[in-house]
Motif scaffolding. Structure first.
Motif, PDB file in Angstrom:
ATOM      1  N   VAL A 146       0.635  -1.228  -0.142  1.00  0.00           N
ATOM      2  CA  VAL A 146      -0.124  -0.003  -0.106  1.00  0.00           C
ATOM      3  C   VAL A 146       0.968   1.294   0.074  1.00  0.00           C
ATOM      4  O   VAL A 146       0.572   2.298  -0.574  1.00  0.00           O
TER       5      VAL A 146
ATOM      6  N   GLN B 180      -1.056   1.897  -6.505  1.00  0.00           N
ATOM      7  CA  GLN B 180      -1.916   1.101  -7.220  1.00  0.00           C
ATOM      8  C   GLN B 180      -2.079  -0.323  -6.619  1.00  0.00           C
ATOM      9  O   GLN B 180      -1.319  -0.670  -5.870  1.00  0.00           O
ATOM     10  N   PRO B 181      -3.166  -0.854  -7.089  1.00  0.00           N
ATOM     11  CA  PRO B 181      -3.228  -2.094  -6.660  1.00  0.00           C
ATOM     12  C   PRO B 181      -2.085  -3.214  -7.156  1.00  0.00           C
ATOM     13  O   PRO B 181      -1.839  -2.795  -8.002  1.00  0.00           O
TER      14      PRO B 181
ATOM     15  N   ALA C 280      -6.955  -7.058   2.048  1.00  0.00           N
ATOM     16  CA  ALA C 280      -7.440  -6.464   0.949  1.00  0.00           C
ATOM     17  C   ALA C 280      -8.290  -4.892   1.336  1.00  0.00           C
ATOM     18  O   ALA C 280      -8.134  -4.030   0.528  1.00  0.00           O
ATOM     19  N   GLY C 281      -9.275  -5.436   2.243  1.00  0.00           N
ATOM     20  CA  GLY C 281     -10.096  -4.151   2.192  1.00  0.00           C
ATOM     21  C   GLY C 281      -9.354  -2.978   3.088  1.00  0.00           C
ATOM     22  O   GLY C 281      -9.671  -1.805   2.635  1.00  0.00           O
TER      23      GLY C 281
ATOM     24  N   ARG D 236      -6.236  -2.384   2.503  1.00  0.00           N
ATOM     25  CA  ARG D 236      -5.506  -1.681   1.458  1.00  0.00           C
ATOM     26  C   ARG D 236      -6.418  -0.694   0.607  1.00  0.00           C
ATOM     27  O   ARG D 236      -5.830   0.707   0.323  1.00  0.00           O
ATOM     28  N   LYS D 237      -7.401  -1.175   0.568  1.00  0.00           N
ATOM     29  CA  LYS D 237      -8.506  -0.084  -0.307  1.00  0.00           C
ATOM     30  C   LYS D 237      -8.558   1.088   0.623  1.00  0.00           C
ATOM     31  O   LYS D 237      -8.857   2.395  -0.152  1.00  0.00           O
TER      32      LYS D 237
ATOM     33  N   ARG E  97      -5.723   3.561   0.142  1.00  0.00           N
ATOM     34  CA  ARG E  97      -5.530   3.989  -1.051  1.00  0.00           C
ATOM     35  C   ARG E  97      -6.663   5.037  -1.207  1.00  0.00           C
ATOM     36  O   ARG E  97      -6.274   6.268  -1.733  1.00  0.00           O
ATOM     37  N   ARG E  98      -7.867   4.912  -0.750  1.00  0.00           N
ATOM     38  CA  ARG E  98      -8.936   6.090  -0.660  1.00  0.00           C
ATOM     39  C   ARG E  98      -8.285   7.264   0.006  1.00  0.00           C
ATOM     40  O   ARG E  98      -8.475   8.352  -0.216  1.00  0.00           O
TER      41      ARG E  98
END
Length: 343
Positions: free
Chosen positions: A126, A184-185, A213-214, A216-217, A220-221
């Protein structure tokens, strides 16, 4: 000193042995071994002390587990995410393993530095690096890339208490540009068919840091939110940057998300609009503001959120004298301009 070449955490060797075995160089801190599908990283925390800073070392664990920080390549001028630094940033994409060594004293009767193998690492998927400020060999302050390593899945790192990042010798304050690059992912490479020896006790580069993963999202947000707000402020003619605050007796640095110099306002962004996140932001802002020089009593502190919080959370912020800005569905920002101007 062992004479084998098995990459087992705790093994002590020299750069010459690694170079002869894997076909890499011996002089740089980041040494790619292309044919072997590896990148060797040599950390020497004492090296930076010559220039007045040390970013290398085992950092405090965070909510995702162990973390080792490593200063990137480039002796003078701003460090760039290219060249040898780029070989680290692209290690997943190119299917390369990253192997971390730490300086372990010199060989008796020789100038060669021994190297203790810590283990296989991966860059944080991340936030692969932070931007810090530090002097180069020429004494001129510049941007430094500080890479964030996590142990690869299956690796038990051979670090010790001596590998922890040294505490800062003095409290210091540096202005930095906000690091608003959005991660980026992670795209994992296809299985290359390469075998990994059982004695290495770690898996291939496909394994990533164990960050859900959640989450990481969410992170990124948060980066996207700061990036959008910086663009919003720039369009309005505002000058923005952030700070690097080192505290005497403590390792690492405090790094607020964003400072609007035009409004003398300090922002802390969160990727989720929850009470827990807002409470954390309030505490971070209270800590940061103690160390911001110049009109500290007039410094405005603001929480930046991706959506509107509940009325009670708004009341909480108001009672703590913390202002609020959130992103609207149309991409604008409610609560900005801030409600009043400081003298």
């Amino acid at each position: 000193m062992t004479t084998t070449v098995d990459l087992v955490p705790g093994w002590v060797t020299t750069r010459d042995v690694i170079a002869a075995t894997y076909g890499c160089g011996t002089f740089q801190g980041i040494e790619p071994a292309d044919a072997a599908g590896k990148v060797f990283v040599y950390s020497d925390p004492s090296a930076g002390e010559e220039y007045g800073y040390t970013f290398d070392g085992r950092a405090e664990d965070d909510e995702f587990g162990p973390l080792y920080l490593y200063t990137g390549a480039g002796a003078n001028g701003d460090q760039k995410p290219s060249g040898r630094n780029g070989s680290l940033l692209s290690h997943v994409e190119k299917g390369r393993e990253v192997h971390l060594f730490v300086a372990h004293g010199r060989l008796p009767g020789s100038g060669a530095m021994r190297q203790r193998y810590i283990g296989q690492m991966v860059l944080d998927p991340v936030k692969p690096y932070d931007v810090r400020r530090g002097p180069g060999k020429d004494g001129v302050m510049r941007d430094v890339l500080v890479f964030r390593f996590r142990p690869a899945e299956g690796t038990t790192p051979a670090w010790t208490e001596a590998d922890r990042m040294p505490a800062a010798a003095q409290t210091a304050f540096e202005i930095v540009d906000p690091a608003v690059a959005v991660a980026q992912p992670v795209v994992l490479p296809e299985q290359s068919g390469a075998k990994v020896k059982k004695t290495e006790q770690h898996s291939t580069v496909e394994t990533m840091a164990d960050i859900p993963a959640g989450q990481r999202k969410v992170l990124r947000r948060e980066g996207e939110l700061v990036k959008a707000f910086v663009a919003h402020l720039a369009a309005a003619g505002h000058e923005t940057h952030s700070f690097q605050i080192t505290i005497k007796g403590e390792p690492g640095a405090l790094t607020p998300d964003l400072y609007d110099a035009t409004d003398h306002a300090l922002y802390e962004a969160k990727g989720q609009t929850t009470r827990a996140n807002v409470r954390m932001a309030i505490g971070q802002l209270a800590d940061y503001r103690r160390h911001i020089p110049g009109r500290k009593d007039l410094l405005r502190v603001v929480v930046l959120l991706p959506s509107e919080p509940t009325e009670d959370v708004k009341d909480l912020l108001g009672e703590e004298y913390v202002e609020l800005v959130w992103q609207t569905e149309d991409g604008g920002f409610a609560g900005w301009p801030l409600a009043y101007n400081q003298p």
